[in-house]
Enzyme design. Structure first.
Site, PDB file in Angstrom:
ATOM      1  N   TYR A  37     -33.317   0.666 -20.005  1.00  0.00           N
ATOM      2  CA  TYR A  37     -34.300   0.556 -21.103  1.00  0.00           C
ATOM      3  C   TYR A  37     -34.418  -0.890 -21.584  1.00  0.00           C
ATOM      4  CZ  TYR A  37     -37.147   2.905 -24.676  1.00  0.00           C
ATOM      5  OH  TYR A  37     -38.180   3.346 -25.460  1.00  0.00           O
ATOM      6  N   LYS A  79     -37.468  -1.458 -29.605  1.00  0.00           N
ATOM      7  CA  LYS A  79     -37.392  -0.246 -30.437  1.00  0.00           C
ATOM      8  C   LYS A  79     -36.450  -0.458 -31.635  1.00  0.00           C
ATOM      9  CE  LYS A  79     -40.166   2.668 -28.352  1.00  0.00           C
ATOM     10  NZ  LYS A  79     -41.534   2.820 -28.899  1.00  0.00           N
TER      11      LYS A  79
HETATM   12  P1  NAD Z   1     -48.093   6.613 -22.849  1.00  0.00           P
HETATM   13  O1  NAD Z   1     -48.092   5.641 -21.730  1.00  0.00           O
HETATM   14  O2  NAD Z   1     -48.866   7.857 -22.656  1.00  0.00           O
HETATM   15  O3  NAD Z   1     -48.540   5.908 -24.206  1.00  0.00           O
HETATM   16  C1  NAD Z   1     -48.388   4.521 -24.458  1.00  0.00           C
HETATM   17  C2  NAD Z   1     -49.732   4.042 -24.977  1.00  0.00           C
HETATM   18  O4  NAD Z   1     -49.648   2.682 -25.376  1.00  0.00           O
HETATM   19  C3  NAD Z   1     -50.833   4.138 -23.895  1.00  0.00           C
HETATM   20  O5  NAD Z   1     -51.904   4.888 -24.418  1.00  0.00           O
HETATM   21  C4  NAD Z   1     -51.226   2.687 -23.698  1.00  0.00           C
HETATM   22  O6  NAD Z   1     -52.573   2.514 -23.313  1.00  0.00           O
HETATM   23  C5  NAD Z   1     -50.917   2.120 -25.081  1.00  0.00           C
HETATM   24  N1  NAD Z   1     -50.872   0.657 -25.108  1.00  0.00           N
HETATM   25  C6  NAD Z   1     -50.110  -0.157 -24.333  1.00  0.00           C
HETATM   26  N2  NAD Z   1     -50.401  -1.450 -24.611  1.00  0.00           N
HETATM   27  C7  NAD Z   1     -51.352  -1.431 -25.605  1.00  0.00           C
HETATM   28  C8  NAD Z   1     -52.062  -2.447 -26.303  1.00  0.00           C
HETATM   29  N3  NAD Z   1     -51.876  -3.749 -26.065  1.00  0.00           N
HETATM   30  N4  NAD Z   1     -52.962  -2.056 -27.249  1.00  0.00           N
HETATM   31  C9  NAD Z   1     -53.170  -0.747 -27.518  1.00  0.00           C
HETATM   32  N5  NAD Z   1     -52.539   0.256 -26.870  1.00  0.00           N
HETATM   33  C10 NAD Z   1     -51.635  -0.091 -25.920  1.00  0.00           C
HETATM   34  O7  NAD Z   1     -46.535   6.921 -23.105  1.00  0.00           O
HETATM   35  P2  NAD Z   1     -45.805   7.695 -24.298  1.00  0.00           P
HETATM   36  O8  NAD Z   1     -44.443   7.989 -23.770  1.00  0.00           O
HETATM   37  O9  NAD Z   1     -46.656   8.801 -24.811  1.00  0.00           O
HETATM   38  O10 NAD Z   1     -45.631   6.562 -25.393  1.00  0.00           O
HETATM   39  C11 NAD Z   1     -46.041   6.719 -26.746  1.00  0.00           C
HETATM   40  C12 NAD Z   1     -44.933   6.222 -27.675  1.00  0.00           C
HETATM   41  O11 NAD Z   1     -43.827   7.138 -27.605  1.00  0.00           O
HETATM   42  C13 NAD Z   1     -44.370   4.850 -27.300  1.00  0.00           C
HETATM   43  O12 NAD Z   1     -44.070   4.132 -28.481  1.00  0.00           O
HETATM   44  C14 NAD Z   1     -43.091   5.229 -26.580  1.00  0.00           C
HETATM   45  O13 NAD Z   1     -42.135   4.167 -26.570  1.00  0.00           O
HETATM   46  C15 NAD Z   1     -42.650   6.375 -27.449  1.00  0.00           C
HETATM   47  N6  NAD Z   1     -41.590   7.227 -26.909  1.00  0.00           N
HETATM   48  C16 NAD Z   1     -41.687   7.741 -25.673  1.00  0.00           C
HETATM   49  C17 NAD Z   1     -40.661   8.525 -25.162  1.00  0.00           C
HETATM   50  C18 NAD Z   1     -40.730   9.085 -23.779  1.00  0.00           C
HETATM   51  O14 NAD Z   1     -39.690   9.525 -23.271  1.00  0.00           O
HETATM   52  N7  NAD Z   1     -41.896   9.132 -23.168  1.00  0.00           N
HETATM   53  C19 NAD Z   1     -39.544   8.812 -25.959  1.00  0.00           C
HETATM   54  C20 NAD Z   1     -39.480   8.271 -27.245  1.00  0.00           C
HETATM   55  C21 NAD Z   1     -40.512   7.481 -27.713  1.00  0.00           C
END
Ligand code: NAD
Length: 256
Positions: A155, A162
């Site tokens: 990570y 984060k």
């Molecule tokens: P995802 O890839 O579907 O979503 C990430 C989003 O960020 C995408 O829609 C992408 O287009 C957008 N993005 C990236 N750069 C950008 C920019 N410059 N301007 C605007 N938008 C931008 O993946 P996800 O897992 O749904 O991620 C959503 C959130 O959840 C993130 O903060 C991620 O770290 C967090 N998260 C994910 C997990 C997991 O296991 N997937 C766990 C905990 C937290």
């Protein structure tokens, strides 16, 4: 009757139907909210198509959180559809998988660290302040984190980003609390989203999670995170801010 009846929410970070943002948008609509969604760049075309899979139509706005001009225009773009926001969801993160993730921690250069911090940490403040004129007493801001209190395999700089996000959450809560705006994070367990698939070795701790979480863990359970986001957007947490709500099957509370 839904817990978000009469509320208007902007969900930033919806690309495909496995995006946590999509799950939050869907759950918000199911609870009665009017929902706007946003994304950036080339992903925007996918978002426009995927919006059709939501229970109700949702306007799709463009906002690259690293583009000061687009941030400056966001409140007006929202005003074309709504005169205020009761909720903002920040579901955005990015770090270069080639250089900032996957075990290259000791050799990552500042440019790649800066990108991770800009998109994944600073943008929480920047996006919130971009729509600040539309937020008022009772509004709620919710972001997504992955437990940054420990180090995880692969990570790397996203973990550092984060940790910054979790701190940013507390400072936003401090400064917006006196205006009646709540700011909280959902700390989700590993979900098989596009962002997660880009992290080399992410699948390794999915099994650990399934084994250790007392409630068990489904890495396609996007709705569990979406529903928690909606709960925090609702009026059911009126005295909660600066908080991190774990939606991880209880993993964080177990020592082994
Ligand atoms: P995802 O890839 O579907 O979503 C990430 C989003 O960020 C995408 O829609 C992408 O287009 C957008 N993005 C990236 N750069 C950008 C920019 N410059 N301007 C605007 N938008 C931008 O993946 P996800 O897992 O749904 O991620 C959503 C959130 O959840 C993130 O903060 C991620 O770290 C967090 N998260 C994910 C997990 C997991 O296991 N997937 C766990 C905990 C937290």
């Amino acid at each position: 009757m839904g817990i978000l009846d009469g509320k208007t929410v902007l969900v930033a970070g919806v690309t495909i139907d496995s995006s946590i943002g999509f799950a939050a948008a869907k759950a918000a609509q199911e609870q009665g909210a009017t929902v706007l969604i946003s994304n950036f760049g080339r992903a925007l075309n996918i978002t426009r198509r995927i919006a059709g899979r939501l229970p109700s139509p949702a306007p799709v706005l463009e906002c690259d959180v690293t583009d000061a001009g687009q941030l400056a225009g966001l409140a007006d773009a929202v005003r074309e559809h709504a005169d205020h926001l009761d909720g903002l969801v920040h579901a955005i993160a990015f770090a270069n998988p080639e250089t900032a993730l996957g075990g290259k921690f000791l050799n990552t250069g500042w440019e790649d660290v800066a990108t991770a911090m800009h998109v994944s940490t600073y943008s929480y403040q920047a996006l919130t302040m971009a729509v600040r004129p539309l937020l008022s007493r009772g509004s709620s801001v919710v972001g997504l984190t992955f437990d940054a209190s420990v180090a995880w395999p692969g990570y790397d700089w996203m973990g550092v980003a984060k940790a910054g996000l979790e701190s940013c959450n507390r400072y936003l809560a401090r400064d917006l609390g006196p205006h009646g705006v709540r700011v909280n994070l959902v700390s989700a367990g590993p979900l098989n989203t596009m962002a997660a698939k880009a992290i080399p070795g992410f699948e390794k701790f999915e099994q650990v999670w399934a084994d250790r979480a007392p409630l068990g863990w489904d890495n396609t359970g996007y709705d569990t995170a979406g529903k928690a986001v909606v709960a925090l957007l609702s009026d059911l947490f009126p005295a909660t801010t600066g908080e991190i709500v774990h939606v991880d099957g209880g993993f964080h509370a177990m020592g082994a």
